[in-house]
Design an enzyme around this catalytic site. Structure first.
Site, mmCIF file in Angstrom:
data_model
loop_
_atom_site.group_PDB
_atom_site.id
_atom_site.type_symbol
_atom_site.label_atom_id
_atom_site.label_comp_id
_atom_site.label_asym_id
_atom_site.label_seq_id
_atom_site.Cartn_x
_atom_site.Cartn_y
_atom_site.Cartn_z
ATOM 1 N N ASP A 41 68.146 6.264 15.913
ATOM 2 C CA ASP A 41 67.636 7.629 16.053
ATOM 3 C C ASP A 41 66.712 7.725 17.259
ATOM 4 O O ASP A 41 66.732 8.698 18.002
ATOM 5 C CB ASP A 41 66.866 8.035 14.787
ATOM 6 C CG ASP A 41 67.822 8.321 13.637
ATOM 7 O OD1 ASP A 41 69.052 8.241 13.847
ATOM 8 O OD2 ASP A 41 67.318 8.602 12.525
ATOM 9 N N GLU A 43 66.674 5.950 20.042
ATOM 10 C CA GLU A 43 67.410 5.946 21.312
ATOM 11 C C GLU A 43 68.054 7.305 21.565
ATOM 12 O O GLU A 43 68.028 7.833 22.671
ATOM 13 C CB GLU A 43 68.501 4.858 21.283
ATOM 14 C CG GLU A 43 67.968 3.461 21.492
ATOM 15 C CD GLU A 43 69.053 2.429 21.191
ATOM 16 O OE1 GLU A 43 69.658 1.928 22.144
ATOM 17 O OE2 GLU A 43 69.288 2.149 19.990
ATOM 18 N N ASP A 45 67.055 10.193 20.380
ATOM 19 C CA ASP A 45 66.014 11.167 20.707
ATOM 20 C C ASP A 45 65.619 11.097 22.167
ATOM 21 O O ASP A 45 65.358 12.106 22.808
ATOM 22 C CB ASP A 45 64.777 10.946 19.827
ATOM 23 C CG ASP A 45 65.023 11.461 18.421
ATOM 24 O OD1 ASP A 45 65.990 12.224 18.231
ATOM 25 O OD2 ASP A 45 64.243 11.092 17.520
ATOM 26 N N LYS A 122 47.599 32.036 -0.513
ATOM 27 C CA LYS A 122 48.711 32.890 -0.090
ATOM 28 C C LYS A 122 48.518 33.137 1.402
ATOM 29 O O LYS A 122 47.525 33.728 1.813
ATOM 30 C CB LYS A 122 48.698 34.198 -0.878
ATOM 31 C CG LYS A 122 49.906 35.056 -0.596
ATOM 32 C CD LYS A 122 49.995 36.175 -1.615
ATOM 33 C CE LYS A 122 51.297 36.939 -1.540
ATOM 34 N NZ LYS A 122 51.683 37.370 -0.212
ATOM 35 N N ARG A 143 63.470 35.619 6.270
ATOM 36 C CA ARG A 143 63.772 35.885 4.865
ATOM 37 C C ARG A 143 64.784 37.012 4.698
ATOM 38 O O ARG A 143 65.636 36.964 3.835
ATOM 39 C CB ARG A 143 62.473 36.244 4.136
ATOM 40 C CG ARG A 143 62.692 36.658 2.705
ATOM 41 C CD ARG A 143 61.369 36.963 2.036
ATOM 42 N NE ARG A 143 61.567 37.214 0.641
ATOM 43 C CZ ARG A 143 61.988 38.364 0.122
ATOM 44 N NH1 ARG A 143 62.245 39.367 0.929
ATOM 45 N NH2 ARG A 143 62.146 38.512 -1.155
ATOM 46 N N LYS A 343 51.299 28.878 -9.619
ATOM 47 C CA LYS A 343 52.668 28.543 -10.039
ATOM 48 C C LYS A 343 52.632 27.572 -11.206
ATOM 49 O O LYS A 343 51.843 26.616 -11.179
ATOM 50 C CB LYS A 343 53.421 27.872 -8.880
ATOM 51 C CG LYS A 343 53.516 28.726 -7.642
ATOM 52 C CD LYS A 343 54.109 27.986 -6.451
ATOM 53 C CE LYS A 343 54.154 28.923 -5.252
ATOM 54 N NZ LYS A 343 54.526 28.270 -4.007
ATOM 55 N N CYS A 464 53.963 71.470 24.358
ATOM 56 C CA CYS A 464 54.788 72.547 24.926
ATOM 57 C C CYS A 464 54.214 73.935 24.631
ATOM 58 O O CYS A 464 54.830 74.944 24.966
ATOM 59 C CB CYS A 464 56.224 72.454 24.426
ATOM 60 S SG CYS A 464 56.415 72.844 22.690
ATOM 61 N N CYS A 480 56.223 71.549 15.297
ATOM 62 C CA CYS A 480 56.502 72.319 16.502
ATOM 63 C C CYS A 480 57.953 72.756 16.384
ATOM 64 O O CYS A 480 58.854 71.924 16.342
ATOM 65 C CB CYS A 480 56.294 71.445 17.739
ATOM 66 S SG CYS A 480 57.005 72.192 19.217
HETATM 67 S S1 IVH Z 1 55.959 31.215 -3.318
HETATM 68 C C1 IVH Z 1 59.494 31.920 -5.775
HETATM 69 N N1 IVH Z 1 53.721 30.522 -2.111
HETATM 70 O O1 IVH Z 1 54.256 35.849 -0.105
HETATM 71 C C2 IVH Z 1 58.154 31.985 -5.133
HETATM 72 N N2 IVH Z 1 54.842 32.483 -1.385
HETATM 73 O O2 IVH Z 1 54.284 38.424 -1.400
HETATM 74 C C3 IVH Z 1 58.166 32.728 -3.859
HETATM 75 N N3 IVH Z 1 53.759 33.623 0.495
HETATM 76 O O3 IVH Z 1 57.772 36.157 -0.174
HETATM 77 C C4 IVH Z 1 57.151 32.439 -2.897
HETATM 78 N N4 IVH Z 1 52.082 32.220 0.718
HETATM 79 O O4 IVH Z 1 56.736 34.738 1.738
HETATM 80 C C5 IVH Z 1 54.727 31.411 -2.181
HETATM 81 N N5 IVH Z 1 51.770 29.812 -1.083
HETATM 82 C C6 IVH Z 1 52.761 30.679 -1.173
HETATM 83 C C7 IVH Z 1 52.851 31.780 -0.303
HETATM 84 C C8 IVH Z 1 53.905 32.668 -0.444
HETATM 85 C C9 IVH Z 1 52.661 33.317 1.186
HETATM 86 C C10 IVH Z 1 54.615 34.788 0.751
HETATM 87 C C11 IVH Z 1 56.087 34.541 0.515
HETATM 88 C C12 IVH Z 1 56.516 35.617 -0.474
HETATM 89 C C13 IVH Z 1 55.414 36.628 -0.322
HETATM 90 C C14 IVH Z 1 55.302 37.494 -1.555
#
Ligand code: IVH
Length: 738
Positions: A41, A43, A45, A122, A143, A343, A464, A480
């Site tokens: 790999d 080489e 690269d 997030k 997406r 989650k 106008c 307008c």
């Molecule tokens: S999980 C099935 N984790 O927020 C779970 N999303 O408002 C789907 N996003 O479409 C996403 N930070 O693009 C997840 N730590 C995070 C995230 C995250 C940002 C975005 C993601 C999602 C959107 C929803």
């Protein structure tokens, strides 16, 4: 006469380049097709790096067939639709602890107890889908609607934080055969500020927030820029060899090179953080946290703030921590955070909880409240839109709110200004609604000193001077009514008509639209297709001065060229271009599919129009009203007279409909026709074409350099036709295939 060399590259250099291309292609074939690599790999690269370096110094070498234009052995076409291997879900939101508790209770109801919860920030960025096969990146896509996104694989090679190759690790072994990951691309706060400083220095409008900057940057056509640089260098070399002066070409080339450099550096600064997995083979993690550990060990960037918490109170403490520190660089917060995602960690439990049509039940986003700031409302001005709607908007002293700098906010209409009770000169509260659109909340009444004055909605159009009126009795919006010649409405309509969803005339941007109107070349859009070189020569925007006097500029050439091809656009684009209320691409395509010609459309009564799938009574009314106006019909007549195609070929008019009910996808380069010609041939034989392969595809026509679509067709068992077989299909339908 001295011979002009075709390319400005020394011969030995070109020879070395050709040999490198051949080597790289051979190694790729051995790796991807034969599964029998003959070099390590490392080489490989270094060969590929050398090739890229040569192309960077001499972009004219790269051409369309360079292996560097593919990633991981698969040619990708920018912005082509890509179907994600697994659906990308969105997230449901909660805004306070009670809502969060209600979600946790529902989870407990299904699982029987409060499960370990993984918490992560997030990220305020842009969701992407990345696919690796045998550890090599083969696709990067936006997406989109969650099922189909846009292909941006070409740009992946510039984004340093997206690995193009995954490494085997002690923790998780070699990367899996197939791995689809999801994540967010974003600009670190510092980079975002630098980009905006740069943008402002060039006199362009800054990006409203890091998310917009990321989206704009990811969707850049770096490939086109490189081709432009190559073409400019070629012209320079030709001019030099012919003994002409090259100062102007050099100047343009230098600008192109600097722009390209800036664009690719900006792309390079995008960061990725991975937050989920999609399709995979040979990778079966038991928990989300375990999957992150494996992804990180293979070299994928995961968040360093991930924690698994066992109790509801610990989850709340995590949320509060980031709420307090969301802008603290000292806390290592490198990106804008608009909330926390929680989650269920166990993947088996995720399966038990499942998903709604939009979002998983096993995850939730806790959104932080929009931040509120105060600033001074310096003025309230009005804007006249494409449909004549007159909208007041506030102009404020620039202020930073929820992560971006804001200076303007719409006030919608005069009654909204009154309802909010704001005066010009007020200190006002400002927030970002949904963290995106700036909204003036109301005045800081205590801060008034008596110098404030009330906004008075104009009674005549600021552009106008036509008296303004509500469209219908009792409407809050005023308009307008001079739709035909109001410069503001005409400008917006011209700009709309040239847009990507309409005639797609690149040479007719905002400035060109303004110039056409100011020079009096266009009094309504009916004039557009009558424009010619003589007319453009009278308008300084379209000319340049030379020693022989003024001549048509490149802008003019581009516009005329594109007007010529716009005459051949399908009917739905013409319909969108007419600026009929409620007619966007979806309705226009449905109308064109069922009615085929503009005459049919005009003849069709309310009932027929409303019965078209996806059209309905409101759009039908709007069409009928539009066509009842004389000058509207005159636009159509003048376009037709100027050669604009007003009909799609119907299966009947083109002969037999041998492909009725058949869906065909075309990919790669064909010898006998362009891809567009192939698509038109399919349509005129009564067939449908699609942009991406699915189970519903009947045939894939694969020309040279067919890439990921070919692989996908093979994996779904969709029959693949070469060009000869395609000719048989067109001539006699599926039964003619031998
Ligand atoms: S999980 C099935 N984790 O927020 C779970 N999303 O408002 C789907 N996003 O479409 C996403 N930070 O693009 C997840 N730590 C995070 C995230 C995250 C940002 C975005 C993601 C999602 C959107 C929803």
């Amino acid at each position: 006469m001295t011979e002009v060399p075709e390319r400005g590259v020394p011969e030995d250099f070109a020879g070395e380049y050709q040999s490198l291309v051949a080597q790289v292609e051979e190694h790729r074939r051995r790796y991807f097709e034969l599964d029998a690599p003959t070099v390590s790999d490392g080489e490989y690269d270094s060969l590929e790096r050398r090739l890229r370096a040569m192309e960077r110094d001499h972009p004219e070498l790269a051409g369309q067939s360079s292996p560097t234009l593919t990633v991981g052995g698969v040619r990708s076409e920018m912005f082509e639709p890509v179907e994600h291997l697994e659906r990308m879900y969105s997230l449901d939101n909660v805004f306070d602890q009670d809502e969060l508790r209600a979600w946790a209770r529902r989870v407990e109801g299904v699982l029987g107890n409060f499960p370990p919860m993984l918490c992560e920030p997030k990220v305020d960025g842009l969701a992407v889908d990345v696919v690796y096969r045998e550890g090599r990146l083969v696709s990067l896509a936006t997406r989109g609607d969650g099922r189909t996104g846009e292909d941006v694989t070409y740009n992946a090679q510039f984004i340093l934080s997206i690995p193009t190759r995954l490494e085997a690790s002690d923790l998780a072994g070699p990367p899996p055969g197939l791995l689809e990951v999801r994540g967010e691309v974003f600009f670190p706060v510092g980079t975002f500020n630098e980009i905006n400083a740069n943008v402002m220095e060039q006199g362009r409008t800054p990006f409203a927030n890091p998310r917009n900057a990321a989206a704009g940057t990811l969707r850049q056509r770096i490939d086109r820029r490189l081709t432009d640089v190559a073409a400019a260098r070629h012209r320079r070399d030709e001019a030099q060899a012919a003994g002409r002066t090259v100062d102007r070409i050099e100047g343009r080339l230098a600008r192109l090179e600097a722009d390209t450099e800036r664009a690719s550096t900006q792309l390079g600064g995008l960061q990725l953080v991975v937050h989920g997995i999609g399709a995979r083979t040979g990778f079966d993690p038991q928990a989300q946290s375990e999957s992150y550990a494996a992804l990180a060990s293979w070299g994928l960037p995961t968040s360093r703030h991930i924690r698994v918490h066992a109790t509801f109170d610990d989850v709340v403490a995590y949320i509060e921590h980031f709420n307090k520190h969301r802008h603290d660089v000292e806390h290592d917060v490198e990106h804008e955070i608009d909330g926390v995602v929680i989650k269920v960690d166990s993947i088996a439990d995720q399966g038990r909880l499942g998903a709604t049509s939009r979002a998983p039940r096993w995850a939730i986003a806790y959104k932080y409240p929009a931040e509120v700031v105060t600033t001074t409302l310096e003025d309230i001005r009005v804007n006249v839109g494409r449909t004549g709607r007159v909208t007041p908007f506030g102009v404020m002293s620039a202020v930073r709110v929820a992560g971006s700098t804001v200076q303007m906010a719409t006030l919608h209409n005069a009654s909204e200004v009154e309802r909010k009770g704001v005066l010009i000169g007020d200190r006002v509260f400002l927030r970002k609604a949904g963290d995106v659109i700036p909204e003036i909340i109301g005045p800081v009444v205590e801060a008034r000193d008596g110098s404030e004055r009330a906004f008075v909605m104009p009674t005549t159009c600021p552009e106008c001077a036509t008296p303004l009126a509500p469209a219908k009795e009792g409407d809050a919006d005023i308009r307008c009514p001079n739709t035909r010649t109001c410069p503001a409405q005409l400008r917006e309509r011209l700009f709309h008509l040239a847009g990507r969803g309409a005639f797609d005339i690149e040479g007719l941007g905002y400035k060109a639209a303004v110039a056409l109107l100011e020079c009096g070349l266009v009094t309504d859009e009916g004039d557009l297709f009558d424009l010619d070189g003589d007319a453009l020569a009278t308008c300084p925007f379209f000319t340049r001065s030379t020693s022989q006097g003024p001549q048509l500029s490149a802008n003019a050439g581009l516009l005329l060229e594109q007007l010529a091809s716009a005459r051949e656009r399908p009917l739905w684009r013409v319909l969108v271009a007419l600026s009929i209320r409620h007619i966007g691409p979806t309705a226009a395509q449905a109308l064109a599919r069922d009615l085929h010609t503009i005459e049919e459309l005009v003849r069709a009564g309310h009932e027929t129009l409303a019965a078209v799938e996806g059209v309905g009574p409101i759009i039908a009314d709007s069409l009928i009203e539009w066509f009842a106006v004389d000058w509207h019909r005159a636009i159509v007549d003048r376009w037709r007279a100027a050669g604009v195609r007003m009909a799609d070929e119907t299966p009947e008019s083109a002969g037999s409909a041998v492909l009725a009910g058949v869906t065909v996808v075309v990919t790669g380069t064909l010898v006998a026709m362009t891809r567009e010609e192939a698509q038109e041939a399919i349509a005129s034989a009564g067939g449908k074409t699609a942009g991406s392969i699915s189970k519903k595809t009947d045939y894939l026509v694969a020309g040279a350099h067919a890439g990921s679509k070919l692989a996908k067709a093979e994996s779904l068992g969709v029959p693949v036709l070469d060009e000869a077989k395609f000719a048989q299909l067109l001539a006699g339908g599926p039964s003619a295939l031998t």
